[in-house]
Scaffold this active site. Sequence first.
Site, mmCIF file in Angstrom:
data_model
loop_
_atom_site.group_PDB
_atom_site.id
_atom_site.type_symbol
_atom_site.label_atom_id
_atom_site.label_comp_id
_atom_site.label_asym_id
_atom_site.label_seq_id
_atom_site.Cartn_x
_atom_site.Cartn_y
_atom_site.Cartn_z
ATOM 1 N N SER A 103 0.847 -1.190 0.000
ATOM 2 C CA SER A 103 0.000 0.000 0.000
ATOM 3 C C SER A 103 0.883 1.241 0.000
ATOM 4 O O SER A 103 1.969 1.234 0.601
ATOM 5 C CB SER A 103 -0.902 0.018 1.237
ATOM 6 O OG SER A 103 -1.505 1.291 1.417
ATOM 7 N N SER A 104 0.412 2.297 -0.645
ATOM 8 C CA SER A 104 1.177 3.545 -0.630
ATOM 9 C C SER A 104 1.199 4.166 0.764
ATOM 10 O O SER A 104 1.967 5.106 1.009
ATOM 11 C CB SER A 104 0.593 4.535 -1.645
ATOM 12 O OG SER A 104 -0.772 4.787 -1.390
ATOM 13 N N CYS A 105 0.393 3.634 1.700
ATOM 14 C CA CYS A 105 0.469 4.070 3.102
ATOM 15 C C CYS A 105 1.816 3.701 3.720
ATOM 16 O O CYS A 105 2.175 4.222 4.779
ATOM 17 C CB CYS A 105 -0.644 3.428 3.928
ATOM 18 S SG CYS A 105 -2.312 3.918 3.466
ATOM 19 N N TYR A 132 -1.928 0.130 9.974
ATOM 20 C CA TYR A 132 -2.039 -0.553 8.687
ATOM 21 C C TYR A 132 -0.708 -0.487 7.936
ATOM 22 O O TYR A 132 -0.242 -1.485 7.385
ATOM 23 C CB TYR A 132 -3.150 0.110 7.878
ATOM 24 C CG TYR A 132 -3.372 -0.455 6.500
ATOM 25 C CD1 TYR A 132 -4.019 -1.678 6.325
ATOM 26 C CD2 TYR A 132 -2.967 0.246 5.373
ATOM 27 C CE1 TYR A 132 -4.238 -2.184 5.052
ATOM 28 C CE2 TYR A 132 -3.189 -0.261 4.095
ATOM 29 C CZ TYR A 132 -3.821 -1.472 3.948
ATOM 30 O OH TYR A 132 -4.040 -1.975 2.679
ATOM 31 N N LYS A 136 1.909 -3.527 6.625
ATOM 32 C CA LYS A 136 2.266 -3.678 5.213
ATOM 33 C C LYS A 136 3.785 -3.611 5.009
ATOM 34 O O LYS A 136 4.348 -4.349 4.195
ATOM 35 C CB LYS A 136 1.567 -2.602 4.386
ATOM 36 C CG LYS A 136 0.070 -2.813 4.219
ATOM 37 C CD LYS A 136 -0.198 -4.047 3.384
ATOM 38 C CE LYS A 136 -1.659 -4.234 3.074
ATOM 39 N NZ LYS A 136 -1.910 -5.426 2.220
ATOM 40 N N HIS A 176 -13.284 4.449 1.288
ATOM 41 C CA HIS A 176 -12.219 5.386 0.977
ATOM 42 C C HIS A 176 -12.814 6.607 0.269
ATOM 43 O O HIS A 176 -14.025 6.718 0.095
ATOM 44 C CB HIS A 176 -11.169 4.709 0.085
ATOM 45 C CG HIS A 176 -10.328 3.714 0.807
ATOM 46 N ND1 HIS A 176 -10.590 2.365 0.795
ATOM 47 C CD2 HIS A 176 -9.212 3.872 1.577
ATOM 48 C CE1 HIS A 176 -9.683 1.731 1.520
ATOM 49 N NE2 HIS A 176 -8.837 2.614 2.003
#
Length: 308
Positions: A103-105, A132, A136, A176
């Site tokens: 994820s870009s998180c 989160y 990841k 989202h």
Amino acid sequence: MKILLTGATGMVGRNLLEHPEARQIEWLTPTHNELELTNYPATLVYIERHQPDLIIHAAGRVGGIQANMREPVKFLTDNLDMGRNLLLAAANAGVQNLINIGSSCMYPRNRSSALIEEDVLTGELEPTNEGYALAKITVARLAEYLVRENPSLHYKTIIPCNLYGRHDKFDPRWSHLIPAILHKLHQAKIAGHDTVEIWGDGTARREFMYAGDLADALISASQRLQDMPAMLNIGLGTDHSVNEYYEIAADVVGYQGTFTHDVNNPVGMSRKLTDISKAHHWGWRARTTLCHGLSKTYKYYLQTLIEK
């Protein structure tokens, strides 16, 4: 090719199974009862029994800002346990090929420049989804460590930008940005409201890609996994402000009112744009425009309302 797909009933999984080339693949799509990823022994037994040629890990607990802030423990532990158990079981069962979806998180907060794969773990994470993101990052690193200890393995991580599309979650408790916008605008249109409220001042910028494009990238990765970098951004390389997403979605929905802003609500990172140079060099580009993707997503949303 026999592929084990975790999270087959989620947005990414369902878009992948709808891909035109998916019919050429033998899919293993176990239900939660058939494969409990938080249970390592059960996960190992399942993989040893079925011996897939490739695993695509798309399962996970996902949600927007509100959900991440409300349940940080579950977002951390559930995603960490599922990823860790799956990767370790795959390696122990002798499965050589695995695609982990990150994820870009995972990237540091408040970077004004486009994020490159090497930026992971180089700065502070966004607090609103830190749990989160930590899960990841750990699973992606585990994939790299397993390959370091056993170079015959091809365990790679794809890092998609924010996604939207068919089979998305439109419930405001979990959605989202894009599905939340479509839902709010549709409800305002039906109710005849003159204004719709936007969280924050609307200047935060986000990169959203249609989920069908990620499915296309996953199909490509399944065919050329050895040539793929260990971590690879998959996105558009361009972004829009939250205000712009509302304006474009309003045209798609047919909402003709105005917008107000609530600057007291959290908005997350000011910008989160991925650098997709490696993806282009690898030979992949997204195909779906924002307007076309929003139109297909809104059509799906209307279908879900009819089915209810």
